[in-house]
Design an enzyme around this catalytic site. Structure first.
Site, PDB file in Angstrom:
ATOM      1  N   LYS A  57     -18.566  -5.496  27.228  1.00  0.00           N
ATOM      2  CA  LYS A  57     -19.782  -4.722  26.958  1.00  0.00           C
ATOM      3  C   LYS A  57     -19.797  -4.171  25.533  1.00  0.00           C
ATOM      4  O   LYS A  57     -20.843  -4.150  24.899  1.00  0.00           O
ATOM      5  CB  LYS A  57     -19.927  -3.582  27.982  1.00  0.00           C
ATOM      6  CG  LYS A  57     -20.262  -4.116  29.374  1.00  0.00           C
ATOM      7  CD  LYS A  57     -20.530  -3.011  30.362  1.00  0.00           C
ATOM      8  CE  LYS A  57     -20.891  -3.602  31.716  1.00  0.00           C
ATOM      9  NZ  LYS A  57     -20.885  -2.618  32.792  1.00  0.00           N
ATOM     10  N   LYS A  71     -23.584 -15.309  37.211  1.00  0.00           N
ATOM     11  CA  LYS A  71     -23.553 -14.356  38.316  1.00  0.00           C
ATOM     12  C   LYS A  71     -24.985 -14.012  38.745  1.00  0.00           C
ATOM     13  O   LYS A  71     -25.875 -13.924  37.893  1.00  0.00           O
ATOM     14  CB  LYS A  71     -22.844 -13.098  37.780  1.00  0.00           C
ATOM     15  CG  LYS A  71     -22.545 -12.041  38.782  1.00  0.00           C
ATOM     16  CD  LYS A  71     -21.809 -10.901  38.100  1.00  0.00           C
ATOM     17  CE  LYS A  71     -21.872  -9.658  38.960  1.00  0.00           C
ATOM     18  NZ  LYS A  71     -21.235  -8.503  38.393  1.00  0.00           N
ATOM     19  N   LYS A 122     -30.742  -9.706  39.023  1.00  0.00           N
ATOM     20  CA  LYS A 122     -32.203  -9.599  39.040  1.00  0.00           C
ATOM     21  C   LYS A 122     -32.762  -9.913  37.657  1.00  0.00           C
ATOM     22  O   LYS A 122     -33.760 -10.602  37.519  1.00  0.00           O
ATOM     23  CB  LYS A 122     -32.585  -8.165  39.448  1.00  0.00           C
ATOM     24  CG  LYS A 122     -33.780  -8.124  40.379  1.00  0.00           C
ATOM     25  CD  LYS A 122     -34.196  -6.723  40.710  1.00  0.00           C
ATOM     26  CE  LYS A 122     -33.208  -6.001  41.593  1.00  0.00           C
ATOM     27  NZ  LYS A 122     -33.645  -4.678  42.009  1.00  0.00           N
TER      28      LYS A 122
END
Ligand code: SF4
Length: 335
Positions: free
Chosen positions: A112, A192, A195
């Site tokens: 990240k 993965k 949404k």
């Protein structure tokens, strides 16, 4: 009886990725582990840029979906992390015990932080808060996916360090309870399920919407024509059958695929039937909660009350062991 704690990000309504990866298992665990604690970890959702209105809507969507999926407030405590301020208090205490290097080595931090120009300290401290989430309830077992094992290891380390420093066996070292469903890839077969990538199916989607997503979904790339034999072990649709279809159907799918007994569309149609059968009651419960939203608020309020009761007691004891309890007039001096 082992105490279970697990958390989920407030990402709005559930989709089949987080349902199969966590929540379906929670619904079973609340039967075998009464008093389990399930937390919507909204403090974890603010480590990057976000819109407060969107976060508010997503917290609601997640709480409603969890109840619709079968989380039962009579059997477990469902609550928002930010309703229990002791999470951040214990987190601060744990930052004083956690080496910076251990945090910088966390895979999720490296992933990240490489994507942002200015790294918020919260991104680095995220696993410390996660340790506090678990240890605040002195949980013995934590249902997790494989990608969370490293963070749980840090929680175990933190428990060991605190216990060694303050001379107590107060915090248990929480063990992972690996979620039985292996991680399922997105319908694109590339990444993965998420949404934001549009490669999943929402738990509240209609039968037609489910089919519209399943129809173009990736299958075994070597199966180009209906007459080509397939390899179910490499096909994502087969993994979904294992999650949504009966054992007999899974065996039938396996045989039909390997012998080219049917085409992928036939296979997906059968999967859609299994999904509709499992997801329709969830959708119905969500519709009921839309007409009676107070039920969601009541569930969260009662879950938070239970969680706060345990959390306050833990912090009272932790402060005591650490010399942070109520100030009293000294009768002698250790110095
Ligand atoms: Fe996948 Fe089913 Fe097609 Fe086999 S028949 S490749 S399991 S979709």
């Amino acid at each position: 009886m082992a105490r279970i704690f697990s958390g989920i990000q407030p990402s709005g309504e559930l989709h089949i990725g987080n349902y199969l990866g966590a929540v379906k298992n929670w619904v079973q665990l609340q039967e075998t582990h009464p008093g389990a604690l399930f937390c919507v970890v909204d403090y974890h959702a603010i480590t990057g840029a976000y819109d407060p209105a969107v976060l508010r809507a997503r917290r609601w969507g997640m709480a409603k979906s969890l109840l619709a999926a079968g989380i039962d407030p009579a059997k477990c405590a469902l609550f928002m992390q930010s309703d229990v301020p002791e999470h951040t208090e214990l987190s601060w205490i744990f930052t004083t015990l956690t080496p910076l290097g251990d945090l910088e080595r966390q895979t999720q931090f490296k992933d990240k932080s490489s994507k942002v120009e200015s790294i918020p300290a919260g991104l680095l401290m995220y696993p410390v808060l996660q340790s506090a989430d678990i240890l605040l309830y002195r949980a013995d077992s934590v249902p997790v996916g494989e990608d969370q094992i490293q963070h749980l290891e840090l929680a175990r380390d933190t428990a060991r360090k605190w216990n060694a420093k303050f001379g107590q066996e107060y915090f248990p070292e929480p063990k992972p309870l690996l979620t039985p469903t292996r991680r399922i890839m997105g319908l694109d077969g590339q990444s993965k399920m998420s949404k934001s990538l549009g490669n999943t199916i929402g738990l509240m989607e209609t039968d037609d919407e489910i089919w519209a997503k399943l129809r173009p979904a990736m299958t075994d790339p070597q199966r180009v024509r209906k007459t080509d034999v397939g390899r179910p072990e490499v096909c994502n649709i087969f993994q979904l059958h294992k999650a949504f279809s009966s054992a007999e159907t899974v065996a039938h799918v396996d045989a039909q695929c390997r012998t080219a007994g049917w085409g992928c569309m036939d296979c997906k149609k059968v999967l859609q039937e299994g999904m509709v059968q499992e997801l329709t009651p969830i959708r119905r419960r969500a519709e009921m909660l839309d007409t009676e939203p107070q039920r969601v608020l009541d569930a969260l309020a009662s879950g938070a009350e239970t969680a706060r009761g345990i959390a306050r007691e833990t912090m009272r004891e932790v402060r005591g062991y650490m010399g942070l309890d109520a100030v009293t007039i000294p009768t002698d001096s250790p110095a």
